[in-house]
Design an enzyme around this catalytic site. Structure first.
Site, short mmCIF file in Angstrom:
data_model
loop_
_atom_site.label_atom_id
_atom_site.label_comp_id
_atom_site.label_asym_id
_atom_site.label_seq_id
_atom_site.Cartn_x
_atom_site.Cartn_y
_atom_site.Cartn_z
N ASP A 1 -4.62 2.81 -12.16
CA ASP A 1 -3.83 2.32 -11.18
C ASP A 1 -4.11 3.39 -10.22
O ASP A 1 -4.07 3.09 -8.95
CB ASP A 1 -2.12 2.26 -11.31
N ASP B 1 -2.61 0.34 -4.30
CA ASP B 1 -2.87 -0.42 -5.55
C ASP B 1 -0.72 -0.34 -5.25
O ASP B 1 -0.65 0.35 -6.50
CB ASP B 1 -3.75 -0.15 -6.82
N GLU C 1 -3.97 -3.81 -1.19
CA GLU C 1 -4.85 -5.04 -1.74
C GLU C 1 -3.59 -6.13 -2.03
O GLU C 1 -2.53 -5.57 -1.56
CB GLU C 1 -4.75 -4.46 -3.05
#
Length: 175
Positions: free
Chosen positions: A139, A8, A67
């Site tokens: 996170d 992330d 991502e």
């Protein structure tokens, strides 16, 4: 037993999570956050690269699941996020890892069942799916969710018996 490294990316905090995929099940390996502080931005990118290179060297994952950038309200933030992603992708490619990208909606859909899930729902489902004794930091949970999304996408591909050309960013292409 592939090890999947989920990332992330962020310009202040980059979450990471590693899961082992085995017989259709995912097992937690490790997770955490790379806290980058307020230093000069190029130095923060260097820290992302160095920390992920070290993590890759230690755990030897075979796949990086990351991502995709989404365009939010602030173009400057999106550009910095893209650069953080770039540092992570370069660390992975430099180490010979396969790279797969997923949208935030695809990750939430795979883990929670709805693409509109919030962070607390993602944290809860990651904790449940991996049988964790505690809830990971947001996170790190997002990074684990990205790794789980890739594992679920692989499982879907295998269930469909290879009648697909491939999964790219979670999208299925028929032959």
């Amino acid at each position: 037993m592939p090890l999947i490294l989920g990332i992330d990316p962020g310009s202040r905090i980059t979450g990471f999570g590693i899961v082992r995929e085995q017989a259709g099940q995912c097992e937690y390996v490790t997770s955490g956050c790379i806290r980058l502080g307020d230093g000069p931005f190029p130095e923060r990118l260097k820290l992302i690269f160095e920390h992920l290179s070290s993590l890759i060297g230690e755990y030897q994952p075979t796949i990086l699941s990351i991502e995709q950038v989404f365009m939010a309200r602030n173009a400057d933030s999106a550009l910095k996020l893209g650069q953080a992603r770039g540092a992570a992708i370069v660390a992975a490619v430099h180490a010979g890892l396969e790279v797969r990208e997923y949208t935030a909606r695809q990750v939430k859909q795979a883990v929670v069942g709805t693409g509109a899930a919030d962070k607390s729902q993602v944290q809860h489902m990651v904790t449940q799916l991996l049988g964790l004794s505690g809830t990971p930091q947001a996170d790190a949970a997002d990074a684990l969710a990205i790794a789980l999304c890739h594992a679920h996408s692989r499982a879907l591909h295998e269930q469909l018996g290879g009648g697909l050309l491939g999964l790219r960013g979670g999208r299925v292409r028929r032959r």
